[in-house]
Write a protein that holds these residues in place. Structure first.
Motif, PDB file in Angstrom:
ATOM      1  N   GLY A 106       0.756  -1.235  -0.017  1.00  0.00           N
ATOM      2  CA  GLY A 106      -0.032   0.006  -0.071  1.00  0.00           C
ATOM      3  C   GLY A 106       0.812   1.397  -0.059  1.00  0.00           C
ATOM      4  O   GLY A 106       2.097   1.182   0.313  1.00  0.00           O
ATOM      5  N   HIS A 107       0.376   2.339  -0.378  1.00  0.00           N
ATOM      6  CA  HIS A 107       0.794   3.718  -0.136  1.00  0.00           C
ATOM      7  C   HIS A 107       0.132   4.429   0.700  1.00  0.00           C
ATOM      8  O   HIS A 107      -0.923   5.017   0.859  1.00  0.00           O
ATOM      9  CB  HIS A 107       0.822   4.361  -1.687  1.00  0.00           C
ATOM     10  N   TYR A 108       1.131   4.752   1.595  1.00  0.00           N
ATOM     11  CA  TYR A 108       0.647   5.589   2.901  1.00  0.00           C
ATOM     12  C   TYR A 108       1.836   6.207   3.698  1.00  0.00           C
ATOM     13  O   TYR A 108       2.682   6.126   3.035  1.00  0.00           O
ATOM     14  CB  TYR A 108      -0.403   4.892   3.872  1.00  0.00           C
ATOM     15  N   ASP A 109       1.498   7.105   4.618  1.00  0.00           N
ATOM     16  CA  ASP A 109       2.650   7.647   5.276  1.00  0.00           C
ATOM     17  C   ASP A 109       3.358   6.934   6.476  1.00  0.00           C
ATOM     18  O   ASP A 109       3.975   7.614   7.433  1.00  0.00           O
ATOM     19  CB  ASP A 109       2.216   9.139   5.685  1.00  0.00           C
TER      20      ASP A 109
END
Length: 124
Positions: A106-109
């Protein structure tokens, strides 16, 4: 209570549930909010009357760059315990530890754990 913030501390540690995390290491960020009475240091302008922020950094560094653990929850807990043990003026502490690059899809902070502990809890 007044609040003193030490934010955005950056460390490199070998924590994680996966073997690769323990071998390669990764970045961890830490934010600390200390609840204390800052009236005396506010009036005296004397470092001896307050919490030394450099010592707070060194305490967080000891945990976050120290003995590897599996969980961010463990890092957060240990940091809170040490701050309450070492800094008598601190009545409560909020710790947030962020793992910006966890090895999950996934793409997140990143992922983070934030806890608040009051004086006395560390002795239980």
């Amino acid at each position: 209570m007044d609040k003193v913030f030490v934010q955005g501390m950056k460390f490199y540690g070998y924590h994680g549930a996966f073997k690769e995390e323990n071998e390669l290491g990764q970045r961890f960020y830490c934010d600390v909010i200390m609840e204390m009475d800052s009236e005396t240091p506010g009036r005296s302008d004397d470092l001896d009357d307050t919490v030394n922020y450099a010592q707070v950094y060194e305490t967080a560094k000891e945990v976050l760059e120290g003995e590897p653990v599996k969980l961010v929850e463990t890092l957060t807990h240990r940091t809170a315990v040490l701050i309450l043990e070492r800094f008598e003026l601190v009545k409560a502490v909020t710790i947030k530890v962020t793992k910006p690059d966890p090895p999950i899809p996934g793409h997140y902070d990143g992922v983070a754990v934030e806890i608040r502990r009051e004086r006395g809890f560390e002795k239980q």
